[in-house]
Design an enzyme around this catalytic site. Sequence first.
Site, PDB file in Angstrom:
ATOM      1  N   CYS A   2       0.836  -1.192   0.000  1.00 22.49           N
ATOM      2  CA  CYS A   2       0.000   0.000   0.000  1.00 22.49           C
ATOM      3  C   CYS A   2       0.879   1.253   0.000  1.00 22.49           C
ATOM      4  O   CYS A   2       1.893   1.301   0.673  1.00 22.49           O
ATOM      5  CB  CYS A   2      -0.931   0.070   1.188  1.00 22.49           C
ATOM      6  SG  CYS A   2      -2.040  -1.310   1.367  1.00 22.49           S
ATOM      7  N   ARG A  27       3.969  -0.055  -4.958  1.00 20.41           N
ATOM      8  CA  ARG A  27       3.759  -0.661  -3.640  1.00 20.41           C
ATOM      9  C   ARG A  27       2.449  -1.438  -3.546  1.00 20.41           C
ATOM     10  O   ARG A  27       2.253  -2.218  -2.616  1.00 20.41           O
ATOM     11  CB  ARG A  27       3.770   0.426  -2.561  1.00 20.41           C
ATOM     12  CG  ARG A  27       5.086   1.138  -2.429  1.00 20.41           C
ATOM     13  CD  ARG A  27       5.012   2.195  -1.368  1.00 20.41           C
ATOM     14  NE  ARG A  27       4.834   1.617  -0.054  1.00 20.41           N
ATOM     15  CZ  ARG A  27       5.773   1.532   0.872  1.00 20.41           C
ATOM     16  NH1 ARG A  27       6.961   1.998   0.634  1.00 20.41           N
ATOM     17  NH2 ARG A  27       5.521   0.999   2.040  1.00 20.41           N
ATOM     18  N   TRP A  73      -2.859  -2.615  -1.688  1.00 22.01           N
ATOM     19  CA  TRP A  73      -2.595  -4.042  -1.900  1.00 22.01           C
ATOM     20  C   TRP A  73      -3.454  -4.742  -0.863  1.00 22.01           C
ATOM     21  O   TRP A  73      -3.198  -4.633   0.341  1.00 22.01           O
ATOM     22  CB  TRP A  73      -1.108  -4.350  -1.681  1.00 22.01           C
ATOM     23  CG  TRP A  73      -0.735  -5.753  -1.993  1.00 22.01           C
ATOM     24  CD1 TRP A  73      -0.391  -6.269  -3.202  1.00 22.01           C
ATOM     25  CD2 TRP A  73      -0.667  -6.849  -1.070  1.00 22.01           C
ATOM     26  NE1 TRP A  73      -0.112  -7.610  -3.089  1.00 22.01           N
ATOM     27  CE2 TRP A  73      -0.271  -7.993  -1.788  1.00 22.01           C
ATOM     28  CE3 TRP A  73      -0.897  -6.988   0.303  1.00 22.01           C
ATOM     29  CZ2 TRP A  73      -0.103  -9.243  -1.194  1.00 22.01           C
ATOM     30  CZ3 TRP A  73      -0.735  -8.234   0.893  1.00 22.01           C
ATOM     31  CH2 TRP A  73      -0.343  -9.340   0.136  1.00 22.01           C
ATOM     32  N   ASN A  99      -1.937   1.757   6.031  1.00 28.48           N
ATOM     33  CA  ASN A  99      -1.072   0.690   5.531  1.00 28.48           C
ATOM     34  C   ASN A  99      -0.786  -0.209   6.724  1.00 28.48           C
ATOM     35  O   ASN A  99      -0.448   0.279   7.792  1.00 28.48           O
ATOM     36  CB  ASN A  99       0.224   1.333   5.006  1.00 28.48           C
ATOM     37  CG  ASN A  99       1.115   0.320   4.310  1.00 28.48           C
ATOM     38  OD1 ASN A  99       0.742  -0.840   4.157  1.00 28.48           O
ATOM     39  ND2 ASN A  99       2.288   0.763   3.899  1.00 28.48           N
ATOM     40  N   GLY A 100      -0.953  -1.521   6.578  1.00 25.79           N
ATOM     41  CA  GLY A 100      -0.702  -2.438   7.702  1.00 25.79           C
ATOM     42  C   GLY A 100      -1.941  -3.263   8.000  1.00 25.79           C
ATOM     43  O   GLY A 100      -2.865  -3.333   7.188  1.00 25.79           O
ATOM     44  N   GLU A 484      16.915 -18.036  -8.069  1.00 27.12           N
ATOM     45  CA  GLU A 484      16.573 -16.649  -8.389  1.00 27.12           C
ATOM     46  C   GLU A 484      16.033 -16.541  -9.826  1.00 27.12           C
ATOM     47  O   GLU A 484      15.074 -15.814 -10.087  1.00 27.12           O
ATOM     48  CB  GLU A 484      17.809 -15.762  -8.176  1.00 27.12           C
ATOM     49  CG  GLU A 484      17.638 -14.293  -8.518  1.00 27.12           C
ATOM     50  CD  GLU A 484      16.516 -13.574  -7.774  1.00 27.12           C
ATOM     51  OE1 GLU A 484      15.926 -14.132  -6.834  1.00 27.12           O
ATOM     52  OE2 GLU A 484      16.209 -12.445  -8.170  1.00 27.12           O
ATOM     53  N   LYS A 488      12.321 -15.142 -10.709  1.00 32.43           N
ATOM     54  CA  LYS A 488      12.100 -14.011 -11.629  1.00 32.43           C
ATOM     55  C   LYS A 488      11.073 -14.387 -12.682  1.00 32.43           C
ATOM     56  O   LYS A 488      10.180 -13.617 -12.996  1.00 32.43           O
ATOM     57  CB  LYS A 488      13.392 -13.599 -12.345  1.00 32.43           C
ATOM     58  CG  LYS A 488      14.423 -12.834 -11.579  1.00 32.43           C
ATOM     59  CD  LYS A 488      14.028 -11.452 -11.132  1.00 32.43           C
ATOM     60  CE  LYS A 488      13.274 -11.488  -9.861  1.00 32.43           C
ATOM     61  NZ  LYS A 488      13.897 -11.375  -8.608  1.00 32.43           N
ATOM     62  N   GLU A 491       7.385 -14.886 -11.147  1.00 31.31           N
ATOM     63  CA  GLU A 491       6.676 -13.723 -10.611  1.00 31.31           C
ATOM     64  C   GLU A 491       6.231 -12.733 -11.678  1.00 31.31           C
ATOM     65  O   GLU A 491       5.231 -12.048 -11.486  1.00 31.31           O
ATOM     66  CB  GLU A 491       7.473 -13.037  -9.492  1.00 31.31           C
ATOM     67  CG  GLU A 491       8.734 -12.366  -9.934  1.00 31.31           C
ATOM     68  CD  GLU A 491       9.511 -11.778  -8.767  1.00 31.31           C
ATOM     69  OE1 GLU A 491       8.921 -11.431  -7.744  1.00 31.31           O
ATOM     70  OE2 GLU A 491      10.740 -11.654  -8.904  1.00 31.31           O
ATOM     71  N   HIS A 507      16.592 -37.033  -8.387  1.00 31.26           N
ATOM     72  CA  HIS A 507      15.799 -37.486  -7.239  1.00 31.26           C
ATOM     73  C   HIS A 507      14.329 -37.082  -7.359  1.00 31.26           C
ATOM     74  O   HIS A 507      13.619 -37.080  -6.367  1.00 31.26           O
ATOM     75  CB  HIS A 507      16.404 -36.949  -5.945  1.00 31.26           C
ATOM     76  CG  HIS A 507      17.808 -37.431  -5.720  1.00 31.26           C
ATOM     77  ND1 HIS A 507      18.105 -38.704  -5.311  1.00 31.26           N
ATOM     78  CD2 HIS A 507      19.006 -36.822  -5.920  1.00 31.26           C
ATOM     79  CE1 HIS A 507      19.412 -38.859  -5.227  1.00 31.26           C
ATOM     80  NE2 HIS A 507      19.985 -37.722  -5.604  1.00 31.26           N
ATOM     81  N   LYS A 606       5.622  -4.281  -3.742  1.00 25.44           N
ATOM     82  CA  LYS A 606       7.068  -4.153  -3.611  1.00 25.44           C
ATOM     83  C   LYS A 606       7.573  -4.438  -2.205  1.00 25.44           C
ATOM     84  O   LYS A 606       8.477  -5.211  -2.017  1.00 25.44           O
ATOM     85  CB  LYS A 606       7.504  -2.765  -4.072  1.00 25.44           C
ATOM     86  CG  LYS A 606       9.015  -2.564  -4.110  1.00 25.44           C
ATOM     87  CD  LYS A 606       9.670  -3.424  -5.152  1.00 25.44           C
ATOM     88  CE  LYS A 606      11.184  -3.312  -5.158  1.00 25.44           C
ATOM     89  NZ  LYS A 606      11.782  -4.427  -5.904  1.00 25.44           N
TER      90      LYS A 606
HETATM   91  C1  F6R Z   1      11.304 -10.889  -5.765  1.00 22.56           C
HETATM   92  C2  F6R Z   1      11.112  -9.908  -4.732  1.00 22.56           C
HETATM   93  C3  F6R Z   1      10.719 -10.380  -3.380  1.00 22.56           C
HETATM   94  C4  F6R Z   1      11.563  -9.656  -2.320  1.00 22.56           C
HETATM   95  C5  F6R Z   1      11.086 -10.024  -0.911  1.00 22.56           C
HETATM   96  C6  F6R Z   1      11.942  -9.395   0.162  1.00 22.56           C
HETATM   97  O1  F6R Z   1      11.681 -10.300  -6.961  1.00 22.56           O
HETATM   98  O2  F6R Z   1      11.252  -8.750  -4.950  1.00 22.56           O
HETATM   99  O3  F6R Z   1      10.854 -11.758  -3.270  1.00 22.56           O
HETATM  100  O4  F6R Z   1      12.892 -10.008  -2.494  1.00 22.56           O
HETATM  101  O5  F6R Z   1       9.758  -9.610  -0.756  1.00 22.56           O
HETATM  102  O6  F6R Z   1      11.912  -8.014   0.080  1.00 22.56           O
HETATM  103  P1  F6R Z   1      13.003  -7.123   0.780  1.00 22.56           P
HETATM  104  O7  F6R Z   1      14.307  -7.419   0.140  1.00 22.56           O
HETATM  105  O8  F6R Z   1      12.545  -5.725   0.564  1.00 22.56           O
HETATM  106  O9  F6R Z   1      13.016  -7.509   2.226  1.00 22.56           O
END
Ligand code: F6R
Length: 611
Positions: A2, A27, A73, A99-100, A484, A488, A491, A507, A606
């Site tokens: 949010c 966000r 969000w 927010n929260g 990773e 990527k 998501e 396995h 985010k």
């Molecule tokens: C993936 C991504 C999320 C963040 C995770 C942790 O691309 O962005 O998996 O890595 O939410 O976020 P931070 O690093 O802000 O604690």
Amino acid sequence: MCGIVGYIGNKEAYPILMNGLKRLEYRGYDSAGIALLNGQPLLYKKKGKVNDLENYISDSIISGQLGIGHTRWATHGEPNDVNAHPHTSEHGKFIIIHNGIIENYARIKEKLEIRGVTFKSATDTEVLANLIEYIYIKGQVTAEIAVRLALSKVEGAYGLVILCVDEPDRLIAARKGSPLVVGVGDEEYFIASDATPIVEHTKSVIYLNDDDVAIIKKDELVLKTVKNDKQTPIVHQLDLDVGEIDKSGYDHFMLKEIFEQPKSILDTFRGRVAPDLSGLNLGGLFNVIPQMVKAKRIIIVACGTSWHAGLLGEYLMEDMARIPVEVEYASEFRYRNPIINMDDIVIAISQSGETADTLAAIRLAKEKGALVLGICNVVGSSIPRETDAGVYTHAGPEIGVASTKAFTTQVTVLAMMAMVMGHKRGYLSDKKYLGLIKELTEIPGKIEKILVKSDACKELATLYQRATNFLYLGRGYFFPVALEGALKLKEISYIHAEGYPAAEMKHGPIALIDQNMPVVVIATKDKSYDKIVSNIQEVKARNGVVIAIVTEGDSVIRKLADHVFEVPESNIAFEGLLTVVPLQLLSYYIAVMRGCNVDQPRNLAKSVTVE
Ligand code: F6R
């Protein structure tokens, strides 16, 4: 999660709020809303993106010098117009954005309902609005007192901005667990959940602390705690430029951030790598280096991509400094009664510095007496403020929801930490240490060489954009890279993808392999090269399609794999920083070709400030 924005001053609030919402949309983006006070309150909210809200408002005459905006969000209640923020209390006295999560909202709601209060939405925020109004009307108190009393009754996390129609000369803001930043202008204040909507107006900011309540008029800010203890606001200067939060000609923030990685890593080096490459100086850790060097164990806590960086950190630190390292998902660590000793060091990694689970893990580790260090990107965020010491990655704002430059700069910091500890502990000779510094500083230039070949990733994306599953394989340092790469892809393109240690394939996952399954193998030259070649053969024997990331000049895998993408050779410990880049590009182009919203993938936000 949010986005919150607010304005009070002499200017028209609407353009400031709308522009702020656009900056904050990364966000959260399932609904948005704006409220202004101009004699009467004006309130507009809409399911969908900020653009939908803007189109919806477009014909209205909207004026006022005090207002709030929110991009959501969803946590409580589906994304729709009614559940969108701002929320108004039953009798219209209070308009709030939040927010929260208010954890005890159901109990409060029940009590208010018994007293005859009715609700329009399914949100915890409306419950809070009504609780404030109930106290305000029943207690005949000021808005500020009603807010503080109400907040003393709620459990959970909040970043709040509140308008009271009876007191149209002020905003009331409060924070517990969800960040709020106040921008200080000339006879004007801005408020937001992060600095991105503020930086174009002022660089002077006040970060609210947990339990702070700010009463903000256009020419005065009074700061106190929920319990009414006066606080002194401390004004910081933002080290952020507007240019850093624009797309700068790129189609998406994610692409811009992928291409920024050489510069971001150079910024991570700045002031830390001696110009003559004779040593590393991690200033933020200066006082704790002796403790780090003596540590019996390091525990890394993080979530998502930052957790993947942490896994690479484990390999780096165990390899170079010979300290046992455990890497934990912050969300698991905090709830499983972990054993933490006084001579353990806990390192929290977070781009945003606000991830709720990572923050909670830090608090737990501190309670148990561990030294807690942070690796964060956002300056002034909660994690750096709550850790004993730490290192900023200085990657610059990361707006794309999928983390890219945050990952490579986190790994860079972890590598520098491992090298410093390894050298001081005597596991890295001077010669080895200096050699590693030189190789690490060559990484940005090598990433440039990879970026020049981005079209090759685009071609691969054209071929495999319709795949429904992907497998990513890597051994050693490349297992976290495989994870990773898979994250990527899933998501942003919504293709199912899994990362596996290459040797684990037989396995289980090998059963998935057929001619429709692209298998991305990170297979640069290292001591397990022959083994990874065998793994590639195993995939080919089952008609799998192999996309291999190989060292420049590789001729063996070139003959086996369907496609190869070459990366420059480096020390194996740093090749994660290189091999991840084509995987980022591949995901990006596939997502674009599938018509996905790359910067705002569905269901994601985010910074994850709720558990
Ligand atoms: C993936 C991504 C999320 C963040 C995770 C942790 O691309 O962005 O998996 O890595 O939410 O976020 P931070 O690093 O802000 O604690």
